[in-house]
Design an enzyme around this catalytic site. Structure first.
Site: not given
Ligand code: PGA
Length: 258
Positions: A67, A136, A138, A143
């Site tokens: 992404d 959350d 995802h 999302e």
């Molecule tokens: P993070 O993000 O590794 O910074 O916790 C993970 C994500 O949102 O997929």
């Protein structure tokens, strides 16, 4: 699914790096799907060390990132282009033309998303996909309520994600609201998947993904439908798992399995 619980983030990262190295040793021109965020940093550090000290070779590897934020240029310090170059690509011998990261600044997102999906297919599909998980639930920027069949597209980020990401920006208003992201359907087509998670903040999402129902409310739960997914997580991220003892029993017994 295989659930591997490690005591520390460092052990988690090294375990994941060994899987990546095994993949590249078996298939030097493997296609890797890569993630950003704080979680895979230790993995990338270990891959860089393996490249420098043990000659792990990336000269035939192709990568596709999950992404990118919409609106951030490639050299913006919070863009995922910048993150990947700083934390991995500039330290290893991957040819520049083999690196694919969604564009956050194209003037035709629909066409770009279609082209990205097509490039993944033309390169033979993703052999090994690295994932983090949001608080959350995802994966990539899929999302809650993202279609489990979704493909690369623009997503509006959830408020929780924007808040989680705010720590990387000077002000809340600077946190992007949109992202271009591979879909859940795109991710599920990878041959093998590793999801990394550490810290107690991820414990609820990890438990929901592994032990909850398959639901678009927790897009990581779609990994239950994938035939070769490993969760490599630290003890804190594992702390809400009801079947933790069983997963550790499996790991202990696995070496002697017929
Ligand atoms: P993070 O993000 O590794 O910074 O916790 C993970 C994500 O949102 O997929």
């Amino acid at each position: 699914m295989e659930i591997i619980v490690k005591e520390t983030v460092e052990e988690m990262s090294k375990c994941a790096a060994r899987v990546v190295a095994r993949t590249l040793n078996a298939k030097p021109n493997a296609v890797l799907g890569l993630a950003t965020g704080s979680t895979p940093l230790g993995l990338y550090k270990e891959l860089v060390r393996m490249h420098k000290e043990e000659g792990l070779d990336f000269s035939q590897v192709t990568t596709f990132n999950l992404d990118e934020y919409v609106g951030l240029t490639q050299n913006h310090p919070q863009s995922y282009h910048y993150f990947m170059h700083e934390n991995l690509f500039k330290h290893i011998n991957i040819p520049k033309q083999n690196i694919y990261i969604p564009s956050g600044t194209t003037d035709n997102y629909a066409a770009f998303c279609q082209w990205y999906e097509q490039r993944i297919m033309e390169c033979g599909g993703i052999d090994l996909q690295i994932l983090g998980i949001g608080s959350d639930g995802h994966i990539a920027f899929n999302e809650p309520t993202s279609s489990l069949g979704s493909r690369t597209r623009i997503k509006t980020l959830a408020k929780q994600t924007i808040e989680d990401n705010a720590r990387f920006f000077d002000a809340m208003e600077q946190v992007p609201i949109y992202a271009i992201t591979m879909g859940v359907g795109t991710i599920l087509e990878a041959e093998k998947i590793i999801l990394l998670a550490n810290g107690v903040k991820k414990a609820a999402a990890v438990a929901a993904a592994i032990e909850g129902p398959v639901t678009s409310m927790i897009t990581a739960s779609a990994l239950q439908l994938h035939r070769d997914t490993m969760f490599i997580i630290d003890r804190e991220a594992a702390s809400n798992l009801k079947m933790l003892e069983y997963y550790e029993w499996i790991q202990a017994k696995m070496p002697n399995a017929p």
